[in-house]
Structures are given as structure tokens and as C-alpha cells.
Enzyme design. Sequence first.
Site, short mmCIF file in Angstrom:
data_model
loop_
_atom_site.label_atom_id
_atom_site.label_comp_id
_atom_site.label_asym_id
_atom_site.label_seq_id
_atom_site.Cartn_x
_atom_site.Cartn_y
_atom_site.Cartn_z
N HIS A 230 0.84 -1.19 0.00
CA HIS A 230 0.00 0.00 0.00
C HIS A 230 0.88 1.24 0.00
CE1 HIS A 230 0.03 -0.88 4.57
NE2 HIS A 230 0.90 0.09 4.37
N GLU A 265 1.96 1.45 -6.94
CA GLU A 265 1.99 2.22 -5.69
C GLU A 265 2.52 3.64 -5.90
OE1 GLU A 265 0.37 1.08 -3.30
OE2 GLU A 265 0.22 -1.01 -3.96
N MET A 283 -3.40 1.13 -12.45
CA MET A 283 -4.08 1.49 -11.22
C MET A 283 -5.27 0.59 -10.90
SD MET A 283 -1.99 3.62 -10.20
CE MET A 283 -2.80 3.82 -8.61
#
Length: 311
Positions: A230, A265, A283
Site C-alpha cells: 500500500h 503504488e 491502477m
Amino acid sequence: MTPKTLFLVLGTSLLFFLWKPLHAESKSFDLQHLEGCHKGESKEGLQDLKRYLEKIGYLNYDDTAKKNNHANDDKFDELLESAIRRYQSNYHLKTTGNLDSDTIKELSLPRCGVADIVNAGASSVPTDRKLKHDHGLHTVSHYSFFSRRQRWGPTKTNLTYRFSSSVQVVGLEELRSACSSAFKRWQDVSHFTFQEASEGAPAADIVIGFHRGNHGDGVQNAFDGPTFAHASAPEDGQFHYDADENWSLNPSSNQIDLESVAVHEIGHLLGLDHTLDIPEAIMYPTFSYGIIKRNLHPDDVEGIRVLYSLK
């Protein structure tokens, strides 16, 4: 058995038991036993699914004072059904509200830990979609931005980065190579330049590293379920890989590609949120083991250029 041999055997056994919880920890997110489950049922494992759906933005048990709140049990309630319907809609599945086989398969895929939806009460992902002309036809761009449209300030175009991991997973040179190449892909289509911070520099705009479990940036961002990485929205600059995954620059069928994930990311670090309608886009939130997906899709490129008003 001599005392020396006994010592070696006991020492080796101790090392095995100390090592196993760290490096053989199961990251599996087995939902197969929940297939066919629907509203009104109770089944072990639904509580784990609820936590996961909360993590990725589809469920929000915010009324904790309500007597019939099922946040911490295995009851398939109305809120869970609604969350599953929203998830199915976003991933173009049949919106049954039930845990059918296609939904189980999609939920089990490894994915980015950034939530698809900021506010689970919303009916869809907050997004900035732009109607454009293409040879007289109207087409829709599917890139999206974070809810507050965060972006780096106008003077922050040369971004520095450094590496800092709490767990050693891959060699620094391998990680450096993956990230350098990933940054260049975004540099080539934007006004940004990226440079690794020099040794001893007081700070960097972006910090990249490997961590596991709940690693200090909040329970919501803990690595559990099938999440593999993340990153934060601008200008926080945090990019974390999950140390419990199997990483490589040349992934086999049970490995995840370091560079492919870095490209995704970095898109978050620059201000792009997930694109749910184009699986080919960088994405797009889910990924697969053994896959190399490093090239920006035209939708990714348009998104970053619209966000920063680039011609």
C-alpha cells in the site's frame, strides 16, 4: 549422543520454531468454505471477511451502539449483503449480494491495500471521470483521484526517495533497480523527476520498505488478507511492501513482481486512486502471482496529466 551433538540438535530445533512463525506464516485468505453463503446465515469466517471488506472500503459498522450490530460475529447481515453488492457492482460481477463462486474468486485475488472506497456509505468510488472526444465519439476515462484530490504542491516536482525496511526481504540493489525503473515510467509521462536521497540526507519525500502485519501505520493498514502493498496519498510519501509475500524481479508462478507493484503504488504516491473499470490499467487494484505488468495504460497517463493540469 554426545553433549555437543545434543546441543546442536536442540539449538537447530529452537531456531526452527523461532523462525517458522515469521517466515512460514500463512498469508492465505481461504474463502472457499463461504461459497454460497447469503443473508441470514451464520458461518465461521464471515467475521474475517467483514474486516477485510472494511479494510478495502466496502463495509462500515459505524453504529457500534446499535444492539443488532454484527461487526464482531459470523452473521451474514444486511450490511454485509449491501457491501458485497457494491463490491460485485464495482468489479462487474452479478450483483446478487451472495458469495457466489465468481465473487469468492475475485475477493481471493492478491491486491493493493489502498481502499477502493473512502466512504463505505457512498454508492460508488469517488472519482473524477472526464468525457472526451475521440474521432467524434464520446468515450469515458476511468482514472480516479483521492477524495480530497491530494497532489504534490507546484514546487515539489523533484521528489527524493529512500529505503527503510523493518524486515529484510530482498537485496537493496534488487529493490533499488525495481523502484528506479518504476519511477522512470511515471517520470516519462509527467513533470516529475525522482532521485534517491544521498547517504546521510536528513529527509526524503518518499520512504519505501518492507514490513509485516501491523507495522505501525494503523490497524486499517495492517498487512492481512490478500493485500500485498500500500502507499499513501500526497504528500505523506509512504510506500510499504508486505514482507510475507514472495517477491522477485523475475517472478515465478508463486511470486509477485517487485517492479509491477512499484509502478502501481507510485501512482498512489502521486495522487491517483484505483481504476476499477480497466483491468489492463496499472491502477487496477487486483493483481496475480507470476504476472509482469509494468507499462502504463493510456488511462493512467491521462489521469496523472489531468490531475496536474499537464498538456
